[in-house]
Design an enzyme around this catalytic site. Sequence first.
Site, PDB file in Angstrom:
ATOM      1  N   ARG A  58       0.847  -1.216   0.000  1.00  0.00           N
ATOM      2  CA  ARG A  58       0.000   0.000   0.000  1.00  0.00           C
ATOM      3  C   ARG A  58       0.876   1.259   0.000  1.00  0.00           C
ATOM      4  O   ARG A  58       0.494   2.300  -0.507  1.00  0.00           O
ATOM      5  CB  ARG A  58      -0.961  -0.025   1.193  1.00  0.00           C
ATOM      6  CG  ARG A  58      -1.855   1.203   1.284  1.00  0.00           C
ATOM      7  CD  ARG A  58      -3.084   0.953   2.163  1.00  0.00           C
ATOM      8  NE  ARG A  58      -2.764   0.423   3.461  1.00  0.00           N
ATOM      9  CZ  ARG A  58      -2.363   1.161   4.504  1.00  0.00           C
ATOM     10  NH1 ARG A  58      -2.207   2.458   4.391  1.00  0.00           N
ATOM     11  NH2 ARG A  58      -2.092   0.591   5.665  1.00  0.00           N
ATOM     12  N   TYR A 111     -15.217  15.824 -16.456  1.00  0.00           N
ATOM     13  CA  TYR A 111     -15.730  14.460 -16.373  1.00  0.00           C
ATOM     14  C   TYR A 111     -16.843  14.422 -15.304  1.00  0.00           C
ATOM     15  O   TYR A 111     -16.690  15.030 -14.221  1.00  0.00           O
ATOM     16  CB  TYR A 111     -14.589  13.500 -16.042  1.00  0.00           C
ATOM     17  CG  TYR A 111     -15.082  12.159 -15.601  1.00  0.00           C
ATOM     18  CD1 TYR A 111     -15.839  11.368 -16.469  1.00  0.00           C
ATOM     19  CD2 TYR A 111     -14.843  11.671 -14.326  1.00  0.00           C
ATOM     20  CE1 TYR A 111     -16.331  10.134 -16.064  1.00  0.00           C
ATOM     21  CE2 TYR A 111     -15.327  10.451 -13.920  1.00  0.00           C
ATOM     22  CZ  TYR A 111     -16.068   9.689 -14.796  1.00  0.00           C
ATOM     23  OH  TYR A 111     -16.567   8.477 -14.381  1.00  0.00           O
ATOM     24  N   ASP A 183      -6.753  17.549 -15.646  1.00  0.00           N
ATOM     25  CA  ASP A 183      -7.081  16.189 -16.079  1.00  0.00           C
ATOM     26  C   ASP A 183      -6.676  16.085 -17.550  1.00  0.00           C
ATOM     27  O   ASP A 183      -7.262  16.733 -18.418  1.00  0.00           O
ATOM     28  CB  ASP A 183      -8.585  15.937 -15.883  1.00  0.00           C
ATOM     29  CG  ASP A 183      -8.959  14.476 -16.136  1.00  0.00           C
ATOM     30  OD1 ASP A 183      -8.291  13.828 -16.957  1.00  0.00           O
ATOM     31  OD2 ASP A 183      -9.929  14.006 -15.529  1.00  0.00           O
ATOM     32  N   LYS A 208      -7.982   4.555 -19.306  1.00  0.00           N
ATOM     33  CA  LYS A 208      -8.241   4.901 -20.701  1.00  0.00           C
ATOM     34  C   LYS A 208      -6.982   4.641 -21.561  1.00  0.00           C
ATOM     35  O   LYS A 208      -6.569   3.518 -21.682  1.00  0.00           O
ATOM     36  CB  LYS A 208      -8.699   6.366 -20.790  1.00  0.00           C
ATOM     37  CG  LYS A 208      -9.826   6.720 -19.805  1.00  0.00           C
ATOM     38  CD  LYS A 208     -11.109   5.994 -20.142  1.00  0.00           C
ATOM     39  CE  LYS A 208     -12.303   6.421 -19.318  1.00  0.00           C
ATOM     40  NZ  LYS A 208     -12.144   6.527 -17.888  1.00  0.00           N
TER      41      LYS A 208
HETATM   42  C1  LIG Z   1     -11.633  12.606 -18.297  1.00  0.00           C
HETATM   43  C2  LIG Z   1     -11.821  11.586 -17.201  1.00  0.00           C
HETATM   44  N1  LIG Z   1     -11.232  11.782 -16.014  1.00  0.00           N
HETATM   45  C3  LIG Z   1     -11.378  10.906 -15.001  1.00  0.00           C
HETATM   46  C4  LIG Z   1     -12.153   9.775 -15.135  1.00  0.00           C
HETATM   47  C5  LIG Z   1     -12.307   8.824 -13.986  1.00  0.00           C
HETATM   48  O1  LIG Z   1     -11.500   7.707 -14.181  1.00  0.00           O
HETATM   49  P1  LIG Z   1     -11.787   6.254 -13.564  1.00  0.00           P
HETATM   50  O2  LIG Z   1     -13.008   5.717 -14.210  1.00  0.00           O
HETATM   51  O3  LIG Z   1     -10.533   5.505 -13.878  1.00  0.00           O
HETATM   52  O4  LIG Z   1     -11.976   6.459 -12.088  1.00  0.00           O
HETATM   53  C6  LIG Z   1     -12.772   9.515 -16.367  1.00  0.00           C
HETATM   54  C7  LIG Z   1     -13.596   8.299 -16.546  1.00  0.00           C
HETATM   55  O5  LIG Z   1     -14.300   8.148 -17.509  1.00  0.00           O
HETATM   56  C8  LIG Z   1     -12.613  10.452 -17.426  1.00  0.00           C
HETATM   57  O6  LIG Z   1     -13.211  10.276 -18.620  1.00  0.00           O
END
Ligand SMILES: Cc1ncc(COP(=O)(O)O)c(C=O)c1O
Length: 396
Positions: A58, A111, A183, A208
Amino acid sequence: MSLPLASSTLLARIAVEEPVTSHPVAPPLFQTSTFWAETPGCFAAMATQARHPAFYTRYGNPTTRAFEDAVAALEGGEAALATASGMAAIMVAILDVVGRGDHVVAQEVLYGGTVGWLRNLAPYLGIDVTFVDQRDPDAFRSAIRSTTRLLVLETPSNPMMRLTDLRAVTAIARARGVVTLVDNTIASPINQQPLSLGADLVVHSATKYIGGHSDLSAGILVGSAERIKSASDKACLFGATLDPFAAWLALRGLRTLPLRVERHNATAITVARYLSVHPAVAAVHYPGLAQHPEHALARDQMSGFGGVLSFEVGGGLAGGEAVVAGLCHAHRSASFGSFSTLVVHPAAMWAGMMTSEQLAASGLPAGLVRLGVGLEEPSDIIADLQGALNGMPACR
Ligand SMILES: Cc1ncc(COP(=O)(O)O)c(C=O)c1O
């Protein structure tokens, strides 16, 4: 003379001896939850060293550290922290910078999970949030207060593919002593490096493009060694760090990231150009198209335009649904960055989470379709779209 060991004791002591001369080409998977020390002194040293890579998984694991170091290098950061999901990385980043009584400025289009966190959890924790239009750097300037600690940005943003001027907005934040979190999931570290444009922290859903094979959930946060050390202390207490097997898969995916992203970029522009002249398509949102309102900014801050695009068809919700239903090869799936083309109808997805008034206020077109192009032959993706748009699905 030592006594023979019982089978349970023998099994507890099984170990793989590493030959001194071994140099595996592929980094090994350290699928262990904990590490042992030769002496009490070594154990004390392991337990007290910050971010020790082989003490307790961890807190640190050599496979996870290899993944962290690779992404840090790609983003041009000093260090990185791998987390159990993209949302875990976003939560750790926010809570490392802000606390009760602090203020956050976030762009309106982010998101959905990040918006949900900022709208629902932040107030519960005593954190105030102001949302602004990402396209207007002055809106960020005006929203900053004496209690503002963090700007939350995402560019390009999902699903309308709008851009934030990272140089302008991060300069505004820096002048006011405010931290910026970007992000970078949709662009990927191959197409955009926000740290080089002035950001303090970069986050990815490694689920992704970084993973790339739709087989893992992971997140990663990149920044200065000092910020990552601090975020990592919190992540260990939250229990939000990444499992070594997922880190090993992510590392395996990462090796082909530049090649995959090159292909995603090339396919997406081809598909966007095809859609932009199709009579059934009212608008295409892709920063690589010359007609995109922020195309000049995209050319300035991105080296490629990515594999995600959206387009609008007529007929409202039913029109969008018919196109998505008519696709034969694309998977109807809530993600992107995969080897496979993934498609969603955002208004239908959001309709379950919002009232019709909220949906209308969000400005999301009812007939919008989001496409995360995969690694298939571009002509096959286009043939699939053509069948769906012309009401003659390729598989019927
Ligand atoms: C732009 C973006 N940021 C963050 C996330 C969150 O990621 P996770 O699903 O791995 O928690 C997503 C998920 O679709 C996303 O599209």
